[in-house]
Enzyme design. Sequence first.
Site, PDB file in Angstrom:
ATOM      1  N   ASP A 169      -0.991   4.564  12.725  1.00 48.04           N
ATOM      2  CA  ASP A 169      -0.308   5.191  11.587  1.00 48.04           C
ATOM      3  C   ASP A 169       0.759   4.199  11.139  1.00 48.04           C
ATOM      4  O   ASP A 169       1.689   3.898  11.906  1.00 48.04           O
ATOM      5  CB  ASP A 169       0.321   6.522  12.025  1.00 48.04           C
ATOM      6  N   TYR A 186       4.415   5.297  -7.289  1.00 49.02           N
ATOM      7  CA  TYR A 186       3.307   4.440  -6.849  1.00 49.02           C
ATOM      8  C   TYR A 186       3.402   3.025  -7.423  1.00 49.02           C
ATOM      9  O   TYR A 186       3.391   2.043  -6.663  1.00 49.02           O
ATOM     10  CB  TYR A 186       1.971   5.075  -7.232  1.00 49.02           C
ATOM     11  N   THR A 215     -11.990   6.622  -5.590  1.00 49.49           N
ATOM     12  CA  THR A 215     -11.700   7.006  -4.201  1.00 49.49           C
ATOM     13  C   THR A 215     -10.880   8.297  -4.200  1.00 49.49           C
ATOM     14  O   THR A 215     -10.454   8.778  -5.253  1.00 49.49           O
ATOM     15  CB  THR A 215     -10.879   5.916  -3.470  1.00 49.49           C
ATOM     16  N   LYS A 235       4.184  -0.721  -5.377  1.00 49.78           N
ATOM     17  CA  LYS A 235       3.321  -1.907  -5.304  1.00 49.78           C
ATOM     18  C   LYS A 235       4.034  -3.129  -5.881  1.00 49.78           C
ATOM     19  O   LYS A 235       3.791  -4.256  -5.458  1.00 49.78           O
ATOM     20  CB  LYS A 235       2.002  -1.634  -6.032  1.00 49.78           C
ATOM     21  N   ASN A 279      -4.226  -2.390   4.019  1.00 49.95           N
ATOM     22  CA  ASN A 279      -4.908  -1.621   2.974  1.00 49.95           C
ATOM     23  C   ASN A 279      -4.389  -0.193   2.845  1.00 49.95           C
ATOM     24  O   ASN A 279      -4.431   0.384   1.756  1.00 49.95           O
ATOM     25  CB  ASN A 279      -6.414  -1.607   3.277  1.00 49.95           C
TER      26      ASN A 279
HETATM   27  P1  NAP Z   1      -8.100   6.240  -0.104  1.00 47.47           P
HETATM   28  O1  NAP Z   1      -9.559   6.428  -0.198  1.00 47.47           O
HETATM   29  O2  NAP Z   1      -7.196   7.415  -0.270  1.00 47.47           O
HETATM   30  O3  NAP Z   1      -7.803   5.530   1.290  1.00 47.47           O
HETATM   31  C1  NAP Z   1      -6.476   5.326   1.725  1.00 47.47           C
HETATM   32  C2  NAP Z   1      -6.542   4.961   3.188  1.00 47.47           C
HETATM   33  O4  NAP Z   1      -5.193   4.766   3.656  1.00 47.47           O
HETATM   34  C3  NAP Z   1      -7.140   6.084   4.042  1.00 47.47           C
HETATM   35  O5  NAP Z   1      -7.906   5.514   5.061  1.00 47.47           O
HETATM   36  C4  NAP Z   1      -5.897   6.762   4.616  1.00 47.47           C
HETATM   37  O6  NAP Z   1      -6.123   7.413   5.851  1.00 47.47           O
HETATM   38  C5  NAP Z   1      -5.042   5.536   4.833  1.00 47.47           C
HETATM   39  N1  NAP Z   1      -3.648   5.871   5.090  1.00 47.47           N
HETATM   40  C6  NAP Z   1      -2.770   6.499   4.266  1.00 47.47           C
HETATM   41  N2  NAP Z   1      -1.587   6.647   4.888  1.00 47.47           N
HETATM   42  C7  NAP Z   1      -1.721   6.085   6.122  1.00 47.47           C
HETATM   43  C8  NAP Z   1      -0.870   5.921   7.228  1.00 47.47           C
HETATM   44  N3  NAP Z   1       0.386   6.380   7.226  1.00 47.47           N
HETATM   45  N4  NAP Z   1      -1.343   5.269   8.327  1.00 47.47           N
HETATM   46  C9  NAP Z   1      -2.604   4.818   8.365  1.00 47.47           C
HETATM   47  N5  NAP Z   1      -3.490   4.966   7.357  1.00 47.47           N
HETATM   48  C10 NAP Z   1      -3.037   5.590   6.248  1.00 47.47           C
HETATM   49  O7  NAP Z   1      -7.563   5.177  -1.169  1.00 47.47           O
HETATM   50  P2  NAP Z   1      -8.127   3.765  -1.689  1.00 47.47           P
HETATM   51  O8  NAP Z   1      -8.272   3.868  -3.142  1.00 47.47           O
HETATM   52  O9  NAP Z   1      -9.262   3.318  -0.843  1.00 47.47           O
HETATM   53  O10 NAP Z   1      -6.837   2.875  -1.419  1.00 47.47           O
HETATM   54  C11 NAP Z   1      -6.802   1.786  -0.527  1.00 47.47           C
HETATM   55  C12 NAP Z   1      -5.706   0.839  -0.967  1.00 47.47           C
HETATM   56  O11 NAP Z   1      -6.038   0.290  -2.263  1.00 47.47           O
HETATM   57  C13 NAP Z   1      -4.343   1.518  -1.163  1.00 47.47           C
HETATM   58  O12 NAP Z   1      -3.314   0.654  -0.720  1.00 47.47           O
HETATM   59  C14 NAP Z   1      -4.260   1.711  -2.658  1.00 47.47           C
HETATM   60  O13 NAP Z   1      -2.932   1.782  -3.128  1.00 47.47           O
HETATM   61  C15 NAP Z   1      -4.963   0.451  -3.144  1.00 47.47           C
HETATM   62  N6  NAP Z   1      -5.464   0.522  -4.522  1.00 47.47           N
HETATM   63  C16 NAP Z   1      -6.375   1.467  -4.893  1.00 47.47           C
HETATM   64  C17 NAP Z   1      -6.841   1.495  -6.206  1.00 47.47           C
HETATM   65  C18 NAP Z   1      -7.859   2.502  -6.678  1.00 47.47           C
HETATM   66  O14 NAP Z   1      -8.176   2.511  -7.872  1.00 47.47           O
HETATM   67  N7  NAP Z   1      -8.406   3.344  -5.787  1.00 47.47           N
HETATM   68  C19 NAP Z   1      -6.362   0.562  -7.132  1.00 47.47           C
HETATM   69  C20 NAP Z   1      -5.434  -0.380  -6.722  1.00 47.47           C
HETATM   70  C21 NAP Z   1      -4.995  -0.393  -5.416  1.00 47.47           C
HETATM   71  P3  NAP Z   1      -6.350   9.021   5.954  1.00 47.47           P
HETATM   72  O15 NAP Z   1      -7.832   9.235   5.730  1.00 47.47           O
HETATM   73  O16 NAP Z   1      -5.900   9.338   7.340  1.00 47.47           O
HETATM   74  O17 NAP Z   1      -5.517   9.654   4.875  1.00 47.47           O
END
Ligand code: NAP
Length: 241
Positions: free
Chosen positions: A61, A164, A199, A168, A88
């Site tokens: 975590d 958010y 996602t 970043k 990530n």
């Molecule tokens: P996601 O599907 O919600 O996945 C987020 C991941 O982070 C999940 O595995 C979640 O685990 C984990 N997480 C959150 N808080 C945590 C903690 N305290 N300790 C450990 N793990 C934790 O989101 P995603 O879109 O794949 O995002 C991944 C990364 O890409 C993020 O940093 C996000 O800001 C970035 N991003 C995403 C987008 C987009 O369009 N989706 C665009 C730009 C950047 P749990 O399952 O336990 O919650």
Amino acid sequence: MSEQPIALVTGANKGIGYEVAAGLGGAGCVVGVGARDGQRRDEAVAKLRTAGVDAFGVALDVTDTASVAAAAQLIDERFGRLDILVNNAGIAGPWPGEPTAVSPEALRAVLETNVVGVVRVTNLMLPLLRRSSRARIVNQSSHVASLTLQTTPGVELGPVSGAYSPSKTLLNAVTIQYAKELSGTTIKINNACPGYVATDLNGFAGTSTPEQGAAIAVRLALLPDDGPTGGLFDDNGAVPW
Ligand code: NAP
């Protein structure tokens, strides 16, 4: 000691992080699946192994120092080093969470995961990364973090966001400072912009797949020795700060 690169991906149980783990595994890395939920972690590791990835689970975590320290100890005992760290894990917090509506508590929670969590994990993994001959650190940033894009008229970046997007932006600033401190070492640190990816983070409203979103982080994690450090990149190249 394993000859394969040893990688750790935080938040790798789903979404972009899972696909980063799959991509690094496909490139021959041994991949630690960092995740806080035991069941989701086990399921992701099993799925990756079925796909042929040399994956192992890492309870982690990013907001909990003891859990990150234990994760570093596990990797130390098993491999003695870490070659790739992909920070990530991230949360959206209140979305869009206009600045006039964001509570201090919500802002703190987003910063704690998206910025403090990255610093916590990076610093506790650094002793292991320093034992690698060519370590790579990749932080998941976003186009919405770019102050240049945010202030360029006509650039479409989604809604106004008080927690958010600034989180970043701060992550970008922190990365630049790491790159300066680590210049002169073999450790490279870069930030990735995955694009708008479908996602859980955005209720699957994104327009690209997690696999597509993972590609830039995978590329930065596998940079050759003459690759850049201290940069912000998407699939098309450098993104302005
Ligand atoms: P996601 O599907 O919600 O996945 C987020 C991941 O982070 C999940 O595995 C979640 O685990 C984990 N997480 C959150 N808080 C945590 C903690 N305290 N300790 C450990 N793990 C934790 O989101 P995603 O879109 O794949 O995002 C991944 C990364 O890409 C993020 O940093 C996000 O800001 C970035 N991003 C995403 C987008 C987009 O369009 N989706 C665009 C730009 C950047 P749990 O399952 O336990 O919650």
